[in-house]
Write an enzyme that holds these catalytic residues in place. Structure first.
Site, PDB file in Angstrom:
ATOM      1  N   GLU A 174       0.860  -1.181   0.000  1.00 38.17           N
ATOM      2  CA  GLU A 174       0.000   0.000   0.000  1.00 38.17           C
ATOM      3  C   GLU A 174       0.895   1.230   0.000  1.00 38.17           C
ATOM      4  O   GLU A 174       1.962   1.242   0.640  1.00 38.17           O
ATOM      5  CB  GLU A 174      -0.895   0.012   1.251  1.00 38.17           C
ATOM      6  CG  GLU A 174      -1.738   1.289   1.332  1.00 38.17           C
ATOM      7  CD  GLU A 174      -2.821   1.254   2.395  1.00 38.17           C
ATOM      8  OE1 GLU A 174      -2.711   0.442   3.334  1.00 38.17           O
ATOM      9  OE2 GLU A 174      -3.761   2.048   2.285  1.00 38.17           O
ATOM     10  N   CYS A 190      -6.526   0.781   2.820  1.00 40.35           N
ATOM     11  CA  CYS A 190      -7.528   1.842   2.812  1.00 40.35           C
ATOM     12  C   CYS A 190      -7.376   2.797   1.637  1.00 40.35           C
ATOM     13  O   CYS A 190      -8.304   3.545   1.313  1.00 40.35           O
ATOM     14  CB  CYS A 190      -7.458   2.642   4.104  1.00 40.35           C
ATOM     15  SG  CYS A 190      -7.941   1.694   5.547  1.00 40.35           S
ATOM     16  N   ASN A 211     -11.928  -3.304   0.236  1.00 38.85           N
ATOM     17  CA  ASN A 211     -10.809  -3.561   1.161  1.00 38.85           C
ATOM     18  C   ASN A 211     -11.343  -4.005   2.505  1.00 38.85           C
ATOM     19  O   ASN A 211     -11.674  -5.162   2.700  1.00 38.85           O
ATOM     20  CB  ASN A 211      -9.931  -2.317   1.278  1.00 38.85           C
ATOM     21  CG  ASN A 211      -8.837  -2.473   2.334  1.00 38.85           C
ATOM     22  OD1 ASN A 211      -8.173  -3.500   2.370  1.00 38.85           O
ATOM     23  ND2 ASN A 211      -8.674  -1.500   3.208  1.00 38.85           N
ATOM     24  N   GLU A 212     -11.477  -3.061   3.429  1.00 36.74           N
ATOM     25  CA  GLU A 212     -11.932  -3.418   4.781  1.00 36.74           C
ATOM     26  C   GLU A 212     -13.367  -2.952   4.942  1.00 36.74           C
ATOM     27  O   GLU A 212     -13.633  -2.027   5.696  1.00 36.74           O
ATOM     28  CB  GLU A 212     -11.053  -2.696   5.808  1.00 36.74           C
ATOM     29  CG  GLU A 212     -10.140  -3.582   6.551  1.00 36.74           C
ATOM     30  CD  GLU A 212      -9.264  -2.823   7.541  1.00 36.74           C
ATOM     31  OE1 GLU A 212      -9.470  -1.619   7.792  1.00 36.74           O
ATOM     32  OE2 GLU A 212      -8.353  -3.466   8.087  1.00 36.74           O
TER      33      GLU A 212
END
Ligand code: AHR
Length: 693
Positions: A57, A264, A409-410
């Site tokens: 990331e 994120c 993603n989350e």
């Protein structure tokens, strides 16, 4: 921007051979050895080929200023504050004026540039670029400087390009004093039209914090844009290539997959700020920078100058995956901005918003689905397809052989499920062989996690992406997490994990041996259950020692050096010794993995014939073990041990001591089908026992 609900707020016996490891030679023998039985005659399922991988990331200056070695920050003046990274140098008689202009730009997508006007006798008037916490340059290495320039009124004939040493910029607005020139060159023959000029700079000395100065030759006006200083020494000597020392560490791990671009960052603070892969391919000079979502997330690690240039874009991620032998695993936005930030949602029905072509103000879910379908075509499609043609035009005629993507993603909650279902159906309808990774939220337990997991089982999801950021003891206590997990249904992707020595997102977290050995203990549990745990990756991967936002991280670097943490070496040992088939392994009395702080897993490796036993002794005393290879035939007489051991659980590697604690290799004797070995205090040991030849 940080919301109050943010998670980011924090509140040998038998060691008879001469080449023993020093730690092993020194340790005392404990009384009765613990008998560990490895059932070599009862191999379990195959270890997934891509079991251990990488999570990338752009956080901590991982891309610009890190893996992507462009040395000029904000080279095209396209950041919101157009002069980030740049400062005026007045010179002897003064820089008359400077403006950021859009008057006849080099292209419609790159429509800002710097217009400089110098007075007569204005030697040394121009601009400097500070780089990413300075520019790291090496003596006698070659750096390609390039710039688009044109002349305006007056008699500017060209410009002088100087690479000079500097001290760390002070807190005030003043430009730091010029230092020693490390390299200098002249750009000449400016015309009234935009033209690219290139020259090679060869520094006379190594400097970690150099800067680049451009000064006008002559009085008058000149325009400059797309200013670049790029090392010639890149991974595989590519023109827009990556920092080779960092890529080498990644390749050494033999990673099975590369997850990108996050994290994120996929989601963005708002939907506008999300990662849009289509904006990251094609001509590098035309890629528009956007704010990095980590720039102001943490007040204690405030980096307002953090942008994403996308010089490292999706083509480069696919190419990197191929170079290091990893399966590409792009994680895509599902129409949701980060739920810890704005939690903005894209409408589900086209009736509520613009259509899939992106007309109108806001994208709908269809836009996101179409982006995913187009990405698969970009990666795998033929030259005759719209997106496949773009990959071919970028120099990669062969498909990238993309096999899996992540949807979100989350994410969590009903908003995710409402979007996930149509998204996954659309992808499967067009590409039934693409495997899907599904989110079950940011925590590995709790109500949201349970509900999401239940639903994903119902929907017959292929991989569910579990994240574990917790104290080291959590990792040791959870080494049996999957022992009783259902053997059918979705596989686990341990997509982000790292032991946090203090608390999640605390700036005081350390990459300590306590964290790494606890991760090793946990990973024996992943490996013992690799019929349900399909993939695993430590997170985050990279951090600049002077520009990080998040800690701990697997690999740290500065402008000239890089080192693997103790956590990196644990990952490397698992990955390099993953073997091909699981072997059942029993602790004394058939105790649970981790009983008495002893953790183990075992595999067999078909190509070498080795039985590989991993052992973690989380204890301050040495521990004698007797490893029985039940049913093994043709066992060799000498094995190979790879050991990380340190009494001091707080030990860390650093730029100054990059291998303070790293695997050491030794040998041990094998007696029949038994290995008597003494595990060092606080150690992670990989025993490779030849069992075929
Ligand atoms: O790894 C850092 C962050 O932790 C990731 O961006 C996110 O997915 C998780 O919350």
């Amino acid at each position: 921007m940080t919301l109050s609900n943010s998670r980011f707020l924090f509140s040998a016996a038998g060691l008879a051979l001469a080449s023993l490891l020093p730690e092993q030679a020194a340790i005392a023998q404990s009384a009765a050895p613990a008998t560990i039985t490895v059932q070599v005659n009862k191999p379990g399922g195959a270890i997934p080929k891509n079991m251990y991988g990488l999570f990338f990331e752009d956080i901590n200056f991982a891309a610009d200023g890190g893996l992507y070695p462009e040395l000029v920050k904000n080279k095209s003046f396209e950041t919101d504050d157009h002069l980030i990274g740049w400062k005026a140098v007045k010179g002897a008689a003064g820089l008359e004026s400077y403006i950021v202009s859009s008057d006849r730009p080099i292209s419609a997508t790159n429509n800002h540039f710097l217009r400089l006007s110098a007075k007569a006798g204005g030697a040394d008037a121009g601009f400097v670029n500070e780089g990413f916490r300075g520019m790291g340059v090496k003596q006698n290495a070659e750096y390609t400087f390039s710039v688009y320039a044109r002349r305006g009124p007056g008699s500017v004939s060209g410009m002088t390009v100087t690479l000079e040493e500097t001290r760390r910029p002070g807190p005030g607005p003043e430009t730091p004093p010029s230092g020693q020139a490390l390299a200098q060159a002249q750009i000449t023959g400016l015309t009234n039209e935009w033209k690219k000029y290139t020259v090679v700079l060869k520094p006379s000395a190594t400097a970690a914090r150099a800067r680049l100065k451009l000064t006008l030759d002559g009085a008058g006006t000149a325009d400059i844009d797309v200013v670049s200083l790029f090392p010639k020494d890149t991974w595989m000597n590519r023109e827009n290539g990556l920092r080779p020392d960092i890529v080498q560490l990644l390749k050494d791990m033999k990673p099975g997959f590369l997850r990108f671009p996050g994290g994120c960052i996929v989601e963005g603070i708002t939907l506008d700020n999300r990662y849009q892969w289509k904006e990251t391919i094609g001509d590098v000079a035309a890629r528009k920078p956007i704010i990095n979502r980590w720039n102001k997330e943490f007040k204690h690690r405030y980096t307002p100058d953090y942008y994403q240039s996308f010089g490292l874009g999706f083509f480069e991620y696919f190419q990197l995956s191929e170079d290091i032998g990893a399966e590409p695993l792009p994680i895509l936005n599902v129409g949701m901005a980060c739920q810890f930030n704005s939690a903005e949602l894209a409408p589900i029905s086209a009736a509520k918003g613009p259509n899939a072509a992106g007309q109108g103000d806001e994208p709908t879910l269809e836009t996101f689905i179409q982006d995913a379908l187009d990405l698969i075509e970009f990666a795998n499609g033929p030259a005759t397809s719209t997106w496949g043609a773009k990959r071919v035009a970028m120099g990669h005629p062969a498909p990238f052989n993309l096999k899996m993507i992540g949807i979100g993603n989350e994410q969590w909650g009903p908003q995710y499920l409402e979007r996930y279902e149509p998204f996954s159906k659309a992808v499967k309808a067009k590409y039934p062989n693409i495997q899907l990774v599904s989110s079950v939220g940011p925590s590995p337990d709790g109500d949201l996690f349970d509900k999401a997991t239940f639903k994903m089982r119902e929907l017959k999801a292929e991989f569910i992406d579990e994240h574990y950021y917790a104290k080291p003891e959590w990792f040791r206590q959870n080494a049996s997490r999957y022992d009783k997990y259902p053997r059918s249904g979705p596989k686990i992707f341990a997509g982000e994990y790292a032991a946090q020595s203090v608390a999640i997102a605390s700036p005081d977290n350390k990459n300590s041996w306590d964290c790494a050995i606890s991760e090793a203990a946990f990973m024996t549990g992943l490996e013992r259950n690799s019929d349900v745990v399909g993939m695993a990756s430590y997170a985050p991967m990279l951090a600049h020692v002077d520009a990080w936002q998040w800690t701990p991280n697997m690999i740290w670097f500065d402008n000239l050096n890089v080192y693997g943490t103790v956590n990196y070496y644990v990952q490397l040992l698992f990955s390099q010794n993953k073997g091909t088939s699981m072997l059942p392994v029993q602790l004394p009395g058939n105790a649970k993995n981790g009983a008495d702080n002893l953790f183990t897993s075992a595999v067999t490796d078909a190509p070498t014939g080795d039985v590989i036993v991993k052992l973690v002794n989380y204890s301050t005393t040495p521990r004698a073990v007797k490893v029985n290879l039940a049913g093994a035939k043709k066992v060799g007489k000498t094995g190979r041990a790879l050991v990380m051991a340190c009494d001091d659980l707080s030990v860390q590697n650093s730029i100054q001591e990059p291998k303070k604690l790293a695997p050491k290799e030794g040998q041990f004797a094998v007696s029949g089908s038994t290995v008597n070995y003494t595990l060092a205090p606080n150690s992670f040991t990989v025993l490779r026992i030849p069992a075929k030849k």
